[in-house]
Design a protein around this motif. Structure first.
Motif, PDB file in Angstrom:
ATOM      1  N   UNK A 172      55.833 -26.978  12.942  1.00 19.71           N
ATOM      2  CA  UNK A 172      55.258 -27.976  13.927  1.00 19.71           C
ATOM      3  C   UNK A 172      56.194 -27.971  15.163  1.00 19.71           C
ATOM      4  N   UNK A 173      57.540 -27.804  15.015  1.00 22.05           N
ATOM      5  CA  UNK A 173      58.555 -28.041  16.025  1.00 22.05           C
ATOM      6  C   UNK A 173      58.775 -29.381  16.284  1.00 22.05           C
ATOM      7  N   UNK A 174      59.343 -29.666  17.741  1.00 23.30           N
ATOM      8  CA  UNK A 174      59.451 -31.164  18.286  1.00 23.30           C
ATOM      9  C   UNK A 174      58.537 -31.509  19.103  1.00 23.30           C
ATOM     10  N   UNK A 175      57.927 -32.263  19.627  1.00 25.00           N
ATOM     11  CA  UNK A 175      57.753 -33.632  18.610  1.00 25.00           C
ATOM     12  C   UNK A 175      56.686 -33.411  17.469  1.00 25.00           C
ATOM     13  N   UNK A 176      56.079 -32.054  17.412  1.00 23.85           N
ATOM     14  CA  UNK A 176      55.242 -31.891  16.297  1.00 23.85           C
ATOM     15  C   UNK A 176      53.869 -32.385  16.594  1.00 23.85           C
ATOM     16  N   UNK A 177      52.945 -32.598  15.484  1.00 21.90           N
ATOM     17  CA  UNK A 177      51.586 -32.996  15.548  1.00 21.90           C
ATOM     18  C   UNK A 177      51.508 -34.379  15.448  1.00 21.90           C
ATOM     19  N   UNK A 178      51.249 -35.095  16.701  1.00 25.07           N
ATOM     20  CA  UNK A 178      51.156 -36.232  16.842  1.00 25.07           C
ATOM     21  C   UNK A 178      50.058 -37.199  16.887  1.00 25.07           C
ATOM     22  N   UNK A 179      49.221 -37.083  15.643  1.00 26.50           N
ATOM     23  CA  UNK A 179      47.821 -37.546  15.911  1.00 26.50           C
ATOM     24  C   UNK A 179      47.667 -38.485  14.531  1.00 26.50           C
ATOM     25  N   UNK A 180      48.722 -39.333  14.276  1.00 31.85           N
ATOM     26  CA  UNK A 180      48.674 -40.235  13.171  1.00 31.85           C
ATOM     27  C   UNK A 180      48.888 -41.614  13.529  1.00 31.85           C
ATOM     28  N   UNK A 181      48.040 -42.244  13.244  1.00 33.87           N
ATOM     29  CA  UNK A 181      48.045 -43.736  13.506  1.00 33.87           C
ATOM     30  C   UNK A 181      48.813 -44.484  12.626  1.00 33.87           C
ATOM     31  N   UNK A 182      48.872 -44.414  11.428  1.00 34.50           N
ATOM     32  CA  UNK A 182      49.693 -44.890  10.301  1.00 34.50           C
ATOM     33  C   UNK A 182      50.604 -43.745   9.646  1.00 34.50           C
ATOM     34  N   UNK A 183      51.690 -44.316   9.252  1.00 35.32           N
ATOM     35  CA  UNK A 183      52.579 -43.678   8.434  1.00 35.32           C
ATOM     36  C   UNK A 183      52.184 -42.969   7.121  1.00 35.32           C
ATOM     37  N   UNK A 184      51.402 -43.635   6.584  1.00 34.94           N
ATOM     38  CA  UNK A 184      50.488 -43.240   5.287  1.00 34.94           C
ATOM     39  C   UNK A 184      49.787 -42.105   5.425  1.00 34.94           C
ATOM     40  N   UNK A 185      49.082 -41.943   6.839  1.00 33.98           N
ATOM     41  CA  UNK A 185      48.225 -40.794   7.186  1.00 33.98           C
ATOM     42  C   UNK A 185      49.320 -39.670   7.195  1.00 33.98           C
ATOM     43  N   UNK A 186      50.355 -39.805   7.823  1.00 34.66           N
ATOM     44  CA  UNK A 186      51.120 -38.687   8.182  1.00 34.66           C
ATOM     45  C   UNK A 186      51.671 -38.034   6.845  1.00 34.66           C
ATOM     46  N   UNK A 187      52.234 -38.945   5.880  1.00 35.58           N
ATOM     47  CA  UNK A 187      52.897 -38.645   4.461  1.00 35.58           C
ATOM     48  C   UNK A 187      51.790 -38.050   3.876  1.00 35.58           C
ATOM     49  N   UNK A 188      50.350 -38.513   3.910  1.00 32.78           N
ATOM     50  CA  UNK A 188      49.429 -37.732   3.273  1.00 32.78           C
ATOM     51  C   UNK A 188      49.309 -36.198   3.749  1.00 32.78           C
ATOM     52  N   UNK A 189      49.318 -36.123   4.839  1.00 30.91           N
ATOM     53  CA  UNK A 189      49.181 -34.862   5.409  1.00 30.91           C
ATOM     54  C   UNK A 189      50.414 -33.824   5.049  1.00 30.91           C
ATOM     55  N   UNK A 190      51.564 -34.463   5.320  1.00 28.97           N
ATOM     56  CA  UNK A 190      52.710 -33.635   4.797  1.00 28.97           C
ATOM     57  C   UNK A 190      52.750 -33.376   3.430  1.00 28.97           C
ATOM     58  N   UNK A 191      52.141 -34.145   2.502  1.00 33.25           N
ATOM     59  CA  UNK A 191      52.384 -33.942   1.060  1.00 33.25           C
ATOM     60  C   UNK A 191      52.333 -32.406   0.757  1.00 33.25           C
ATOM     61  N   UNK A 192      53.139 -31.832   0.142  1.00 32.05           N
ATOM     62  CA  UNK A 192      52.938 -30.447  -0.530  1.00 32.05           C
ATOM     63  C   UNK A 192      53.460 -29.399   0.603  1.00 32.05           C
ATOM     64  N   UNK A 193      53.776 -29.704   1.780  1.00 31.13           N
ATOM     65  CA  UNK A 193      54.247 -28.894   2.759  1.00 31.13           C
ATOM     66  C   UNK A 193      55.813 -29.095   2.943  1.00 31.13           C
TER      67      UNK A 193
END
Length: 80
Positions: free
Chosen positions: A34-55
């Motif tokens: 994703x680079x920096x700043x990355x994919x910034x489409x998450x309203x909550x930290x939990x949403x981001x963690x769920x997407x990052x899971x397994x990657x």
């Protein structure tokens, strides 16, 4: 005749749709992919963690939100 009615209906729907507004969300999916700043489409930290899971990615703060518009210090008023 059906073509004209269908075309008119689709045109009316397309013109009445509100434009998408850009929004800066507070969390970004970051990593090598994703680079920096990355994919910034998450309203909550939990949403981001769920997407990052397994990657090979992680979640971080969006720098636009965290360090966006900083208030500028006021210069002292000199009467001389």
């Amino acid at each position: 005749m059906r073509f004209i009615i269908g075309f008119t209906a689709l045109t009316a729907i397309a013109l009445s749709a509100a434009p998408a507004s850009a929004q800066d969300y507070p969390y970004c999916l970051q990593g090598r992919q994703w680079g920096y700043p990355g994919n910034c489409q998450f309203a909550t930290y939990q949403q981001c963690l769920a997407t990052a899971s397994g990657t090979d990615s992680y979640c971080g703060l969006n720098p636009r939100v965290a360090y966006g518009s900083q208030p500028q210090p006021r210069r002292p008023y000199n009467r001389w």
